[in-house]
Design an enzyme around this catalytic site. Structure first.
Site, short mmCIF file in Angstrom:
data_model
loop_
_atom_site.label_atom_id
_atom_site.label_comp_id
_atom_site.label_asym_id
_atom_site.label_seq_id
_atom_site.Cartn_x
_atom_site.Cartn_y
_atom_site.Cartn_z
CE LYS A 1 -4.35 15.84 -4.62
NZ LYS A 1 -5.58 16.24 -3.92
CG HIS B 1 -4.83 5.08 9.10
ND1 HIS B 1 -5.22 4.51 7.90
CD2 HIS B 1 -3.64 5.65 8.88
CE1 HIS B 1 -4.29 4.74 7.01
NE2 HIS B 1 -3.31 5.43 7.55
CG ASP B 2 -5.29 8.85 7.18
OD1 ASP B 2 -4.69 9.01 8.26
OD2 ASP B 2 -4.77 8.37 6.15
CD GLU C 1 -3.25 8.42 1.72
OE1 GLU C 1 -3.87 9.11 2.52
OE2 GLU C 1 -2.03 8.61 1.48
CG ASP D 1 1.62 7.47 3.22
OD1 ASP D 1 0.48 7.34 3.67
OD2 ASP D 1 2.37 8.44 3.51
NE ARG E 1 -2.23 3.31 2.60
CZ ARG E 1 -1.89 4.47 3.16
NH1 ARG E 1 -0.63 4.78 3.36
NH2 ARG E 1 -2.81 5.32 3.52
NE ARG F 1 -4.58 7.31 12.93
CZ ARG F 1 -3.58 8.00 12.38
NH1 ARG F 1 -2.47 8.19 13.06
NH2 ARG F 1 -3.68 8.47 11.16
C1 NOJ Z 1 -1.48 9.21 4.70
C2 NOJ Z 1 -1.55 8.27 5.84
O1 NOJ Z 1 -2.61 7.40 5.71
C3 NOJ Z 1 -1.59 9.15 7.05
O2 NOJ Z 1 -2.02 8.46 8.17
C4 NOJ Z 1 -0.21 9.71 7.17
O3 NOJ Z 1 -0.11 10.55 8.29
C5 NOJ Z 1 0.15 10.52 5.94
N1 NOJ Z 1 -0.21 9.84 4.72
C6 NOJ Z 1 1.61 10.82 5.90
O4 NOJ Z 1 2.35 9.64 5.82
#
Ligand code: NOJ
Ligand code: NOJ
Ligand code: CA
Ligand code: CA
Length: 708
Positions: free
Chosen positions: A256, A351-352, A281, A253, A251, A399
């Site tokens: 973008k 988690h975001d 992501e 990160d 996955r 979380r």
């Molecule tokens: C996206 C991640 O999912 C997030 O949790 C993270 O803080 C930022 N990217 C930076 O890595």
């Protein structure tokens, strides 16, 4: 003696896999196929927050919160905890076949000077990509995790964050660890006084444009300069180290926020080495539709986390700001816009964002959302604790440490039933979606692949019952029981001739899932992985009715050498073809031809990230500069396929333009710059073509002057 025993085992395995009871349904779901997740269900674990299997590796002092009451500290979760849960059947009984874990690499040990004393428990603050995070475990324990998972038929996906190291401040080198990067223990460099040019020094992004988000820091995270040969090699060597450990997926990160050209070279590195399913992501907010997001999904060589899907389902079943009509429009739009909709990774939460379930909400909404996600196109991903109805709005409340591992919750059972169906009925993994009956509360949709059919009926109303009349289905005549065994009050369904379903009532909150299996008459391709490859590398084709004797595979008009062949899975070698997009088809030994599947992008060869800079390219309002040239990666001189729009704000400023492009390595490329407006009007650069010999390995830079 030993040799004989081994060959007997091989023969047994062969016989078993060809004629064994699972040969048909399970071939596609095996951990052997690391490039197809269509029959899998992913479970996303924040390693620190799942289970503490080894108290001896827990941090101490200001890094640690033993009772996890400070959610910004480490809480002790580790790989041994995950191994224990693998061994006690928690994942297997839930039907989970892939785990996505936190970035496994060593992170900073420093603690932020904020009120909570925030730590790197989430894994996104790397300091050494070639070492493990000791609070998660040792390399040996990581290997045990992979081996244990594989013994259970479960894949392991690692989070990987190659955009940055850790929080840093240009002027305050003593802040945190100054973003310092280590190579298996030896210092490579830090953010301040960065004489090696490892990082960008362009300030933080205000998210105002794609360019700004790529070349400036994400928050205060030390942002890699991927055009630096040391950084480029370091990150690619690092991912190979984890691939060598046997991981099954990645996955990525913040896709973008990294140059798209470099990311394509990163994917080529992975696919040419040990191909694994990779998804990025690209965060989208509610109702955000971004053509750049779809372009990335279609050209990066990796899939995306399906934020379009997740956000829309949350609107329908979490906050009520949309209904099934809006959801169905999203399905139609996204199936048209993604070239491989089935490979995008769907989710309800992560988690975001706020957890799907929240205090005071009806758990029924989570149940229905799970039922819809697990029967929709895409690879479903369940965020840890959703099966226990964990709550928590915002980071870090989303979380919390998982404390309950109850196998009897309704959510757990729904996941388990539908995960099994994803393996036994290929319509869920590969099928297109057809809406069959809809209003704001009710959504009845059908997935079909070959002769496999799944019909799903959902009523989200809390009060209204609906009498469903005039429903037609592709299910053949007969009576069908609910695959959810009435967990959500589904009844049996009666189908008459021509697919006419007898009228029935769909009560408030009811969902039913109805399935029939058949064997497609002709070979049917459901999925191919990867969909970006260099000639000579292997692609794996999944589907059904390929036949048991070896037939042939075509990539465009080229014949691909067949490496292995079964009724449901073929491995073939990409033939030597000019770079470009091709459709793939399979012909059975009897001469029956499959559907075509694609596009598969054949690259012109090993890739290198080259920064093309053009100076003095003045444009009229509405025009942007693009690059086009003599290889497929530069659009093969087709202005419609030119690469760009190039950027002109951060690295160079207007009228200087730049763009990082993935081009074949060690090749003399010819190119020109063009000016193009939104309507597609093109003004070609005059004069002779530009030439550049790309590096045989690592990134390069080419600087030209625009020829008016
Ligand atoms: C996206 C991640 O999912 C997030 O949790 C993270 O803080 C930022 N990217 C930076 O890595
Ligand atoms: C048009 C460009 O102007 C020229 O320079 C280039 O060689 C050709 N396209 C290639 O077809
Ligand atoms: Ca621990
Ligand atoms: Ca960046």
């Amino acid at each position: 003696m030993l040799k004989k025993a081994m060959s007997l085992t091989v023969v047994f395995v062969l016989i078993f896999s060809l004629y064994g009871p699972f040969a048909d349904n399970y071939a596609n779901a095996s951990t052997d196929n690391k490039v197809n997740y269509s029959n899998d269900v992913i479970y996303q674990i924040m390693t620190d927050r799942f289970s503490d299997g080894n108290a001896n590796n827990n941090p101490t002092g200001s890094l640690f919160s033993a009772d996890c009451s400070n959610l910004r500290k480490y809480c002790g979760g580790d790989w041994q905890g995950i191994i224990n849960k693998l061994n006690d059947g928690y994942f297997t009984d839930m039907g989970i076949t892939a785990l996505w874990i936190s970035q496994p690499v060593e992170n900073v040990y420093s603690v932020l000077n904020d009120t909570a004393g925030t730590t790197s428990y989430h894994g996104y603050w790397a300091r050494d990509f070639k070492k493990t995070n000791p609070f998660f475990g040792t390399m040996q324990e990581f290997q045990t995790l992979i081996n244990t998972a594989h013994q259970k038929g479960i894949k392991v996906i690692i989070d990987f964050a190659p955009n940055h190291t850790s929080p840093a401040s240009e002027d305050t080198p003593s802040y945190m660890e100054n973003g310092r990067l280590y190579d298996n223990g030896s210092l490579v460099g830090g953010y301040s006084n960065d004489t090696k040019d490892l990082f960008h020094h362009n300030g933080g992004t205000d998210f105002s444009s794609i360019e700004d988000g790529i070349y400036r820091n994400l928050y205060d995270l030390a942002d890699f300069n991927h055009q630096n040969p040391t950084v480029d090699k370091y990150l690619k060597d690092s991912v190979k180290l984890w691939l060598d450990m046997g991981i099954d997926g990645i996955r990525v990160d913040a896709v973008k926020h990294m140059p798209f050209g470099w990311q394509k070279t990163f994917m080529e590195t992975i696919y040419s080495y040990k191909p694994v399913f990779t998804f990025g992501e690209w965060f989208l907010g509610e109702n955000e539709v971004d053509q750049n997001y779809y372009n990335f999904a279609n050209t990066a060589g990796m899939s995306l986390l399906d934020f379009r899907f997740g956000q829309k389902l949350r609107q329908v079943l979490r906050n009520g700001s949309d209904n099934w009509n809006g959801f169905n429009s999203m399905i139609t739009e996204s199936e048209a816009k993604y070239e491989q909709a089935a490979d995008q990774v769907t989710f309800l939460d992560n988690h975001d964002m706020d957890r799907f379930h929240f205090d005071g909400a009806d758990v029924k909404n989570t149940d229905l959302a799970l039922a819809v996600m697990l029967t929709s196109r895409g690879v479903p991903n369940v965020y840890y604790g959703t099966e226990q109805y964990m709550t928590g709005n915002g980071d870090p409340n989303n979380r919390k440490k998982q404390t309950s591992f109850n196998k009897t919750t309704k959510a757990y059972q729904i996941i388990s039933k539908l995960a099994a169906l994803r393996k036994s009925n290929q319509a869920l993994g590969y099928g297109k979606t057809k809406e069959r009956w809809i209003n704001n509360d009710v959504y009845i949709y059908e997935r079909t692949f070959g002769k496999d059919v799944v019909l799903v009926a959902v009523n989200k109303s809390k009060t209204a019952s609906y009498n469903i009349t005039n429903l037609t289905t592709a299910l053949s005549a007969g009576s069908y029981s609910d695959q959810l065994t009435s967990l959500l009050n589904g009844n049996s369904l009666s189908v008459g001739s021509g697919g006419a379903v007898s009228a029935f009532d769909l009560s408030p909150g009811e969902a039913g899932v109805y399935s029939s299996n058949g064997t497609a008459a002709a070979p049917a391709i459901g999925q191919i992985g990867p969909v970006m490859a260099v000639p000579g590398s292997t692609i794996t084709i999944s589907g059904e009715s390929f036949g048991t004797s070896v037939g042939s595979v075509k990539v465009g008009t080229g014949n691909a050498a067949v490496l292995s062949w079964s009724n449901t899975e073929i491995r073939a070698q990409v033939p030597v073809l000019a770079g470009g997009n091709y459709q793939v088809s399979v012909t059975s030994s009897g001469g029956t031809v499959s559907n075509t599947y694609g596009p598969v992008e054949v690259l012109s060869g090993k890739q290198s990230s080259v920064r093309f800079i053009v100076n003095n390219a003045t444009t009229s309002p509405g025009q942007s500069v693009y690059i086009v040239g003599n290889v497929s990666e530069l659009g093969n001189w087709d202005a419609a396929k030119a690469i760009g729009p190039m950027y002109n704000q951060v690295i160079t400023k207007y009228p200087g333009w730049y763009y990082d492009v993935s081009v074949p390595a060690g090749r003399n490329v010819e190119f020109k710059f063009i000016k193009k407006d939104a309507s597609g009007n093109v003004v070609w650069e005059s004069g002779a073509n530009h030439f550049y010999t790309t590096p045989s390995s690592g990134p390069g830079t080419s600087i030209s002057n625009f020829q008016n």
